[in-house]
Design a protein around this motif. Structure first.
Motif, mmCIF file in Angstrom:
data_model
loop_
_atom_site.group_PDB
_atom_site.id
_atom_site.type_symbol
_atom_site.label_atom_id
_atom_site.label_comp_id
_atom_site.label_asym_id
_atom_site.label_seq_id
_atom_site.Cartn_x
_atom_site.Cartn_y
_atom_site.Cartn_z
ATOM 1 N N VAL A 76 0.863 -1.174 0.000
ATOM 2 C CA VAL A 76 0.000 0.000 0.000
ATOM 3 C C VAL A 76 0.905 1.231 0.000
ATOM 4 N N SER A 100 -7.790 -0.688 0.107
ATOM 5 C CA SER A 100 -6.372 -0.729 0.471
ATOM 6 C C SER A 100 -5.648 0.399 -0.249
ATOM 7 N N ALA A 120 -5.205 -2.845 -3.774
ATOM 8 C CA ALA A 120 -4.212 -1.855 -3.339
ATOM 9 C C ALA A 120 -4.006 -0.768 -4.387
#
Length: 197
Positions: A76, A100, A120
């Motif tokens: 992340v 994320s 992410a």
């Protein structure tokens, strides 16, 4: 080393303690920024909320926000950031959604259904952001239906509607509507195949 002394279990304990602290901090931030959380949500790291006066952010129950670098093993790069950038903007997030390092920037309307997974470093925006530049166009609403999965690094741009149960492949740039029950990927994002459920 015995199984019950494995470092994994220390990590689990650390995450549970940290989650309690992050939940308190993020719920206080949401309250201060007038973010309406309808139920219990879980936070890892600091999620950044920003609302302009006359705007609205509604978040459903059982949503998870991974904002720390260690909260998702795929990586992340920034905290989750959820913001309204023009007066009158409205963000509605359904129940049981996951984020994320996701950035959601809304100038008009962004609506996410239930069970939306945002991998992410994803971005969802209904604006070109630089409205003072004559090269930008009008803001256009974004709708993402139930059970959509946005893969790693996906960018969903203004005016897009993604139908339920669809999966968007990693690093795709979604500039046009995507129908329900498909796998789509690419830049620009295109349907690859239908999902038979």
């Amino acid at each position: 080393m015995k199984n019950y002394l494995h470092i994994h279990y220390l990590n689990v304990i650390n995450k549970r303690v940290a989650r309690v602290v992050w939940n308190i901090i993020n719920k206080a931030s949401a309250f201060l920024w007038n973010v309406n959380m309808k139920g219990k949500c879980t936070f890892y790291g600091i999620t950044i909320f920003r609302t302009l006066p006359g705007t609205q952010i509604d978040i459903g129950s059982k949503c998870t926000f991974n904002s720390s670098h260690r909260s998702n093993l795929i990586g992340v790069y920034s905290p989750c950031m959820i913001s309204t950038i023009m007066r009158g903007a409205k963000i509605v997030i359904g129940d049981n959604c996951g984020f994320s390092g996701t950035v959601i920037g809304c100038a008009k309307s962004i609506k996410l259904g239930n069970n939306v997974r945002c991998g992410a470093n994803t971005l969802i925006t209904d604006s070109d952001w630089h409205s003072d530049d004559p090269r930008t166009g009008n803001d256009k609403p974004v709708t993402i239906d139930d059970n959509v999965w946005l893969g790693y690094g996906v960018k969903v741009l203004k005016g897009v509607h993604i139908g339920e149960n669809s999966l968007i492949g990693a690093c795709s740039v979604v500039t046009k509507d995507i129908p329900s029950n498909v796998v789509a990927a690419g830049n620009p994002c295109k349907v690859i195949k239908k999902i038979v459920i």
